[in-house]
Design an enzyme around this catalytic site. Structure first.
Site, PDB file in Angstrom:
ATOM      1  N   LEU A   1      -8.216  -8.181  -0.294  1.00  0.00           N
ATOM      2  CA  LEU A   1      -6.845  -8.872   0.673  1.00  0.00           C
ATOM      3  C   LEU A   1      -6.706 -10.289   0.329  1.00  0.00           C
ATOM      4  CD1 LEU A   1      -6.710  -6.991   3.939  1.00  0.00           C
ATOM      5  CD2 LEU A   1      -5.177  -6.614   2.228  1.00  0.00           C
ATOM      6  N   HIS A   2      -5.771 -10.945   0.288  1.00  0.00           N
ATOM      7  CA  HIS A   2      -5.747 -12.526   0.274  1.00  0.00           C
ATOM      8  C   HIS A   2      -4.488 -12.857   0.298  1.00  0.00           C
ATOM      9  CE1 HIS A   2      -5.424 -12.022  -4.031  1.00  0.00           C
ATOM     10  NE2 HIS A   2      -4.833 -13.284  -4.292  1.00  0.00           N
TER      11      HIS A   2
END
Ligand code: UD1
Ligand code: UDP
Length: 365
Positions: free
Chosen positions: A210-211
């Site tokens: 996730l980013h």
């Protein structure tokens, strides 16, 4: 002379096949690194693992707001282009590095006022149709100032045609990520047992990344996603491993988010990550590159976003767009765990790098 402008983890990985092709054919080229990514695990590790030559220039722009980062790259890239006078500048993808590099090049001249620097956009024509994503703005603008649009698939070409871009500028090449995966998968497997070293067994764990700004910079949204991940872990009883992007690490800490039950590890090198990814039972991600790689590696994927600019992955059955609610993530994980994994890779034959270079050389005589 070709200038390869890059600045972030995925650009280094996806430009690596082109850089190799330039090296092998003795092409006159140089690498301009913007320094958008700079931590060892987001930058240098990839040059080392992929045996890439050191960049000739590094602008060291580092982190900042969009305007600060984009502005610094724009000014720095313009200066280097004026000094070195490449005739083509290549950028890849949708980051601030890409937009700023392409914009600086598009208003620059090589040798004399009559000869504008040409811009080549690798991975052109991707569209999420969601202008809330900074990446969508970067993609659209870059495509419209590029002279060579290297579209990975027929669908990306169609997006460009729909926006009135001249078909003569568009070349369907496949995505260089297929080249990068093919060139490095065997090497990755030889490098050691990454899943084993984390106590994980093939096909018995879930990989998470996730980013995206819209997912991780909002406390309620990030906590909801974490609750979704935990419910997947609980329901399907599988280990969950999460190499954490520095942005996400910072926000998890700042918001005091509960991550119990999820194995957080630092960002991995490409060879380690590729191995972990190829042996996972499922991936839960908001990454563009991870959606593609899972599709290439026959690993089912759940995209934790409202849209994807990689619809080919959904069309072949490799990916589901889940949204970001805990219930949506849980339902999509169930769907993808029961999917037949025999789909076709829509991103080409692993020769995109060569093809791009051939187009450039053909057009420049
Ligand atoms: C950028 C791209 C995104 C791409 C991603 C790949 C833009 C708008 N975003 O997002 O499209 O998917 O790279 O990973 O260009 N940081 C470090 N070390 C680093 C780099 C970043 O600690 O080497 C931290 C900093 O706290 C920084 C934050 O990560 O503020 C975000 O970095 P930034 O380059 O702004 O965006 P990414 O989230 O990395
Ligand atoms: N990747 C990696 N180590 C990690 C996580 C990802 O090498 O710990 C690689 C992954 O294989 C893919 C690329 O980084 O090629 C994806 O980058 P990211 O998710 O940061 O950006 P995006 O593709 O969304 O722009």
């Amino acid at each position: 002379m070709i200038a390869v402008i890059l600045g972030t983890r995925p650009e280094i990985i996806k430009m690596s096949p082109l850089i190799r092709a330039c090296e092998e054919s003795g092409e006159d080229y140089f690498i301009l690194h913007t320094g958008q990514h700079y931590s060892y695990a987001m930058d240098r590790v990839f040059f080392e693992e992929l045996a890439l030559p050191a960049p000739a220039f590094n602008l060291d722009v580092g982190s900042g707001t969009h305007a600060v980062q984009t502005g610094a790259i724009l000014a720095g890239a313009e200066r280097i282009i004026a000094e070195r006078k490449p005739d083509v500048v290549l950028v890849q993808g949708d980051t601030n590095t890409v937009l700023a590099g392409a914009l600086a090049a598009s208003k620059s001249y090589t040798r004399g006022r009559g000869e504008q620097v040409l811009v080549g956009h690798v991975e052109a024509g991707l569209r999420s149709f969601d202008r809330k994503m900074p990446e969508e703005i970067n993609r659209v603008l870059t495509d419209h100032i590029s002279d060579f649009l290297f579209a990975p698939t027929a669908a990306s070409r169609k997006n460009l045609l729909n926006e009135g871009i001249d078909d003569r500028k568009i070349h369907i090449t496949g995505n260089t990520i297929v080249d990068a995966v093919r060139q490095n998968l065997a090497l990755a497997k030889e490098k050691g047992d990454t899943p084993g070293s984390l106590g994980l067994e093939r096909d018995e764990y879930i990989l998470v990344t996730l980013h995206r700004q819209e997912n991780v910079d909002d406390k309620a949204r990030l906590s909801g996603i974490m609750r979704g991940l935990m419910s997947v872990r609980k329901k399907f009883g599988m280990e969950m491993v999460f190499p954490v992007h520095p942005r996400t690490e910072k926000m998890i800490r700042a918001f005091g988010i509960d991550t119990r039950g999820i194995r957080l590890v630092p960002p991995l090198g490409f060879l380690e990550f590729l191995q972990l990814e190829s042996e996972a039972r499922l991936a839960l991600t908001d990454s563009g590159g991870v959606q593609e790689e899972c599709c290439i590696l026959s690993v089912p994927c759940v995209t934790i976003r409202d849209s994807t600019e990689r619809p080919e992955t959904v069309d072949v059955g490799a990916n589901t767009v889940a949204g970001f609610s805990p219930q949506g993530i849980l339902a999509a994980a169930g769907t993808m765990l029961s999917r037949d994994r025999r789909w076709e890779n829509p991103f080409g034959d692993g020769r995109a790098g060569e093809r791009i270079l051939a187009v450039l050389n053909g057009s420049r005589g």
